[in-house]
Design a protein around this motif. Structure first.
Motif, short mmCIF file in Angstrom:
data_model
loop_
_atom_site.label_atom_id
_atom_site.label_comp_id
_atom_site.label_asym_id
_atom_site.label_seq_id
_atom_site.Cartn_x
_atom_site.Cartn_y
_atom_site.Cartn_z
N PHE A 11 -7.63 -10.42 2.34
CA PHE A 11 -6.38 -9.94 1.79
C PHE A 11 -5.75 -9.56 2.93
O PHE A 11 -5.80 -9.14 3.55
CB PHE A 11 -6.18 -8.27 0.97
N LYS A 32 -4.83 -1.87 0.57
CA LYS A 32 -3.91 -2.54 -0.17
C LYS A 32 -2.48 -1.83 -0.22
O LYS A 32 -1.60 -2.55 0.02
CB LYS A 32 -4.26 -2.79 -1.86
N HIS A 51 -4.11 -2.31 -7.40
CA HIS A 51 -5.00 -4.12 -7.96
C HIS A 51 -4.38 -4.61 -8.83
O HIS A 51 -4.43 -5.44 -8.64
CB HIS A 51 -6.83 -3.26 -8.50
N ASP A 54 -2.93 -7.88 -7.43
CA ASP A 54 -3.66 -8.51 -6.91
C ASP A 54 -3.65 -9.83 -6.26
O ASP A 54 -3.04 -11.06 -5.61
CB ASP A 54 -5.46 -9.07 -7.04
N PHE A 57 -0.91 -10.48 -3.04
CA PHE A 57 -0.89 -9.95 -2.37
C PHE A 57 -1.59 -12.24 -1.72
O PHE A 57 -1.71 -12.12 -2.16
CB PHE A 57 -2.30 -9.29 -1.47
#
Length: 160
Positions: A11, A32, A51, A54, A57
């Motif tokens: 990421f 994150k 999450h 995701d 990202f």
């Protein structure tokens, strides 16, 4: 570049030279959220649910970085959690908590085949269940369980 390449799995911040290889249960939620805040200028409204974003990202590969480029970067770090905190996070989320309903069938495997108490009511019940989980994790790391090794389940394993 293969789908399993480092550059696809990292990421990345879109604005800063920050790349993060997710290691489950090792601070990925925190990192994150940090990257999200760096890129958007504001914290994510539901930090524990980061999450779910995701796909939003960046990946290092999107920035033209390849595995060899990443290996040459000057700085690297890893987040290592206190093993006791990490174990209780695993137990409270994936065995005793709501994660057992959305994750691999660890809870049911432990109930059906390893004597886990499905409805612990006391500290002694939770202590017993933690011992069941520890025994199962030891066997899982050795490849001797019903479920394959999974990064969410593995604790730090040090071999001699």
């Amino acid at each position: 570049m293969t789908m399993n390449s480092l550059a696809k799995r990292l990421f990345s911040s879109r604005l800063y030279p920050v790349h993060f290889l997710v290691i489950p249960k090792s601070g990925c939620t925190f990192v994150k959220n940090l990257i999200w805040t760096l890129d958007t200028g504001q914290p994510y409204e539901h930090p524990k649910r980061i999450h779910r974003q995701d796909a939003k990202f960046a990946r290092a590969s999107e920035m033209g970085l390849q595995d060899a480029d990443i290996a040459k970067l000057d700085f690297a770090f890893t987040a290592i959690r206190n093993p006791l905190d990490r174990f209780f996070s695993l137990y409270l989320d994936k065995v005793a908590g709501q994660g057992r309903k959305r994750f691999i069938p660890l809870y049911q495997t432990l109930v059906d085949g390893h004597g886990l108490k499905p409805d612990p009511k006391s500290q002694d019940d939770h202590t017993y269940n933690c011992e069941v989980l520890i025994d199962w994790l030891e066997a899982n790391i050795g490849g001797a369980t019903e479920l394959p090794l999974n990064p969410h389940l593995s604790l730090i394993h040090i071999s001699e």
